[in-house]
Write an enzyme that holds these catalytic residues in place. Structure first.
Site, mmCIF file in Angstrom:
data_model
loop_
_atom_site.group_PDB
_atom_site.id
_atom_site.type_symbol
_atom_site.label_atom_id
_atom_site.label_comp_id
_atom_site.label_asym_id
_atom_site.label_seq_id
_atom_site.Cartn_x
_atom_site.Cartn_y
_atom_site.Cartn_z
ATOM 1 C CG ASN A 208 90.779 -40.133 -37.569
ATOM 2 O OD1 ASN A 208 89.513 -39.674 -37.082
ATOM 3 N ND2 ASN A 208 91.175 -41.080 -38.149
ATOM 4 C CG ASP A 277 96.182 -42.040 -44.722
ATOM 5 O OD1 ASP A 277 95.112 -42.611 -45.100
ATOM 6 O OD2 ASP A 277 96.227 -40.931 -44.507
ATOM 7 C CE LYS A 335 93.105 -36.724 -50.512
ATOM 8 N NZ LYS A 335 92.693 -35.987 -49.213
HETATM 9 N N1 CTP Z 1 90.015 -43.693 -47.364
HETATM 10 C C1 CTP Z 1 90.117 -44.907 -47.439
HETATM 11 N N2 CTP Z 1 91.380 -45.772 -47.026
HETATM 12 C C2 CTP Z 1 92.331 -45.022 -46.521
HETATM 13 C C3 CTP Z 1 92.518 -43.479 -46.511
HETATM 14 C C4 CTP Z 1 91.251 -43.050 -47.005
HETATM 15 O O1 CTP Z 1 89.048 -45.497 -47.883
HETATM 16 N N3 CTP Z 1 93.301 -45.798 -45.818
HETATM 17 C C5 CTP Z 1 89.110 -42.873 -48.116
HETATM 18 C C6 CTP Z 1 88.382 -42.009 -46.852
HETATM 19 O O2 CTP Z 1 87.254 -42.766 -46.315
HETATM 20 C C7 CTP Z 1 87.803 -40.921 -47.802
HETATM 21 C C8 CTP Z 1 88.929 -40.579 -48.788
HETATM 22 O O3 CTP Z 1 89.674 -41.978 -48.879
HETATM 23 O O4 CTP Z 1 86.603 -41.070 -48.193
HETATM 24 C C9 CTP Z 1 89.808 -39.676 -48.703
HETATM 25 O O5 CTP Z 1 90.405 -39.683 -47.426
HETATM 26 P P1 CTP Z 1 91.434 -38.638 -46.867
HETATM 27 O O6 CTP Z 1 91.649 -38.973 -45.514
HETATM 28 O O7 CTP Z 1 90.824 -37.206 -47.212
HETATM 29 O O8 CTP Z 1 92.859 -38.817 -48.090
HETATM 30 P P2 CTP Z 1 93.490 -39.911 -48.121
HETATM 31 O O9 CTP Z 1 93.338 -40.741 -49.288
HETATM 32 O O10 CTP Z 1 94.024 -40.737 -46.959
HETATM 33 O O11 CTP Z 1 95.054 -38.994 -48.476
HETATM 34 P P3 CTP Z 1 95.808 -37.971 -47.528
HETATM 35 O O12 CTP Z 1 95.658 -38.471 -46.181
HETATM 36 O O13 CTP Z 1 97.177 -37.966 -48.218
HETATM 37 O O14 CTP Z 1 95.226 -36.817 -47.709
#
Ligand code: CTP
Length: 400
Positions: A208, A277, A335
């Site tokens: 990303n 993710d 979250k």
């Molecule tokens: N995060 C994590 N591990 C993942 C995904 C996210 O530790 N596999 C952590 C990121 O470092 C951040 C928080 O979770 O502090 C939120 O990440 P974000 O990308 O905003 O959300 P997601 O939990 O991935 O949910 P979504 O993509 O559905 O918004």
């Protein structure tokens, strides 16, 4: 920053002496008053004139030099120090200090000082690992000296291993900490930053746009405030911040492992990394060749690292980031609950001047108790400062 502080910089003879020159520049730039004491051997590597020119003070080399003693004697040097630094410290000098020997100007002034002493050893790996050296090293720690561990890397003698003097920036940060203890002194803080890369084949990956700037700003600012900072970084084009232990990782699973190893010994964890993710279900061993018009990629879910830490947390303050393109506050509030966080930084990554790669950020802080705080558009450094102010408040809050 160091105005009104007097530092005695002791230099003993090793190839790393050149780094003491750079350190002196940093101290002078921060407006410290610096007096340099060199051993005879140190003068073989860099001339006293270099240190004299940069420090704007005479360099002290001889114990029995009438002129030097008359100008500012060794006891007076020891007395006026707010901090005594030894950079680099040879095995010989450390052996002398550990055994109470004082046979030249540096070891004599050192024995006479009541100031805190920061010793930065640098030597060949085998010497560093030698049990006689290690005995002396442990003795210095037991005697209350501050030691900055050498780092691993290519050594001047051609060996690879532990024994290298840390960067002048890192020594400078450790020195500042002793001279002006920050409000995060003693806090062990773990920060993640940057993207992760999920390998698809030997030449491709999924990732990303995260630049790592926000996480690096937090690490830098926390180190400047005295925290003991470990930065777990995905691949970014930023230089490692001084005074911070930086661990480079590539994939989400590597980040998971690095976090798991350090979580229990941390007081605060700030997860600014943009973790992928999903990862490819199969990594191709050879480059995937183009053939069909459409190509279907099968992905499997990565673990949610932050949610895992949320389940495991005991006393830690856990801070997450929420990168959103819509329903910012609602999504962030979900979250914070789902991941058992103390605080979340809600980030509308599509807003003008905010998000990936930008120098500024526009964020809202949300707390576990429902409080919210909207910040104006600020530099990432300023967002980091404010975030750490809130972390300090959370650390001070009595736990139930
Ligand atoms: N995060 C994590 N591990 C993942 C995904 C996210 O530790 N596999 C952590 C990121 O470092 C951040 C928080 O979770 O502090 C939120 O990440 P974000 O990308 O905003 O959300 P997601 O939990 O991935 O949910 P979504 O993509 O559905 O918004």
């Amino acid at each position: 920053m160091l105005q009104g502080k007097t530092v005695v910089l002791g230099v003993s003879g090793g190839i790393a002496v050149y780094k003491a020159v750079e350190l002196l520049r940093l101290l002078i730039k921060a407006q410290a008053e610096v007096h340099v004491v060199m051993t005879k051997n140190a003068c073989e590597f860099v001339t006293p004139l270099t240190f004299q020119t940069l420090s704007h003070n005479p360099v002290h080399t001889e114990l029995f030099d009438l002129y030097q003693e008359q100008e500012i004697g060794h006891i007076s040097l020891a007395d006026r120090a707010d901090l005594f630094l030894i950079v680099p410290a040879t095995a010989n000098l450390i052996g002398k200090i550990a055994n109470g020997l004082a046979d030249d100007l540096l070891s004599t002034s050192l024995m006479a000082t009541k100031a805190p002493v920061l010793i930065c050893p640098a030597m060949n790996t085998n010497m560093y690992e030698d049990q006689r050296y290690q005995r002396n090293h442990q003795q210095l720690l037991a005697d209350g000296f501050h030691l900055l561990e050498p780092i691993s890397g290519d050594l001047a003698c051609g060996w690879q291993g532990k024994g290298k003097l840390p960067d002048p920036q890192q020594i400078f940060a450790a020195a500042c900490n002793l001279l002006v203890p920050g409000d995060l002194s003693g806090v062990r803080l773990l920060v993640t930053a940057g993207p992760t890369r999920e390998e698809l084949d030997p030449v491709r990956y999924l990732s990303n746009y995260s630049s790592g700037k926000m996480g690096y700003a937090i690490a830098r600012s926390a180190a400047a405030r005295g925290a003991d900072v470990t930065l777990i970084s995905g691949p970014v084009a930023l230089s490692e911040p001084g005074g911070v232990t930086t661990l480079q990782v590539t994939s989400a699973l590597q980040m998971q492992q690095a976090l798991a190893e350090r979580f229990d010994s941390s007081d605060v964890v700030i997860k600014a990394a943009a973790v992928a993710d999903y990862r490819p279900l199969h990594k191709a061993q050879q480059k995937i060749k183009k053939s069909a018009e459409e190509f279907c990629l099968q992905l499997e879910k990565n673990p949610d690292l932050l949610a895992e830490l949320g389940k495991r947390k005991k006393k830690q303050i856990l801070v997450g980031f929420a990168a959103e393109t819509e329903n910012l506050l609602e999504n962030a509030a979900t979250k914070i609950k789902m991941k058992n966080l103390d605080m979340i930084v809600a980030n509308d990554v599509t807003a003008e001047g905010a998000g990936f790669g930008s120098e500024t950020n526009l964020v809202n802080f949300l707390f576990a108790d429902g409080r919210q705080e909207a910040l104006p558009l600020l530099s990432k450094a300023k967002v980091a400062e404010t975030l750490l102010d809130r972390v300090r408040e959370l650390l001070d809050k009595p736990k139930h």
